[in-house]
Design an enzyme around this catalytic site. Structure first.
Site: not given
Ligand code: DGL
Length: 250
Positions: A39, A69, A177, A179
């Protein structure tokens, strides 16, 4: 075999939903922990990493791809399909299924994501196309904090600080995101009364439409990570501990 990639553990939220929708498919999950967080990377870096990740999954035998992602999905160009001789029926990204879920929705929408995703403007444009203007909120430190297994208190402090200054009300917060749904409970605690939307189910439903029955196989799950990580192993154990899986560091 369906290849799924993310910068690390975020895509596990998508894989959980994919597993539910496609129980007999074989999955190969690639977490590029060595290059996380995505990100905070530039558009050019993300394009290169995305190419590398797709190449890796195809070389390992993937016949369908899920870009789990958002930061990578925000940089995807249609030409990627040509580059790899893939068809649009073989690749799923996050933005389309997420935005489509809000067609006809009447409430106000805020969207939280990484800096890379927000700066790309992809979500803002896609929502605009269905007649919705959204409030786009970047949370620079959150993806990395979740990936490296920071405490619930530290995660909560980041989320509180992000929303403290906001006065504009919204009905739903889209977690753009992958995460962020890993800390869904903390979002709910900090934002009571706001509907928190995790796009995983919408993406998995799209996967079932496109990949079933051609991806019917043995129901296996394999993980490859570019750097070993205890927090990643723990999350995999927590989410998939009841099933057989392998983790390789490559
Ligand atoms: N999980 C990722 C996303 O959906 C990236 C998070 C990261 O690595 O900053 O953007």
């Amino acid at each position: 075999m369906i290849g799924v990639f993310d910068s690390g553990a975020g895509g596990l939220t998508v894989l959980t939903a994919l597993r539910r929708e496609l129980p007999s498919a074989d999955f190969l999950y690639y977490g590029d922990i060595k290059n996380a967080p995505y990100g905070l990377r530039t558009h050019a870096e993300l394009s290169r990493l995305t190419l590398d990740n797709v190449s890796f999954l195809l070389e390992r035998g993937a016949t369908s791809i899920v870009s789990a992602c958002n930061s990578a999905s925000a940089t995807l160009a249609l030409s990627l399909l040509d580059t790899f001789s893939l068809t649009s029926q073989q690749m799923i990204e996050m933005v389309g299924p997420t935005v489509t879920a809000f067609k006809g929705y009447k409430g106000t929408i805020a969207l939280a994501a990484t800096v890379a995703t927000i700066d790309s403007g992809v979500y803002q444009s896609a929502f605009h196309m269905i007649g919705k203007e959204i409030e786009a909120i970047a949370i620079p430190a959150l993806g990395g904090a979740i990936e490296t297994g920071k405490s619930a208190e530290e995660i909560e402090a980041i989320i509180i600080e992000t929303f403290a200054a906001r006065t504009q009300p919204f009905d739903v917060l889209v977690l753009a995101c992958t995460h962020y749904p890993l800390v869904l409970d903390i979002f709910k605690k900090v934002l009571p009364g706001v509907m928190i939307f995790d796009p995983s189910d919408a993406v998995a439903e799209r996967a079932r439409k496109l990949f079933w029955p051609k991806e019917v196989a043995n129901g296996s799950t394999r993980f490859v990570i570019s750097q070993d990580s205890e927090p990643f192993r723990k999350r995999v154990h927590d989410l998939f501990g009841g099933s057989d899986y392998t983790i390789e560091v490559s």
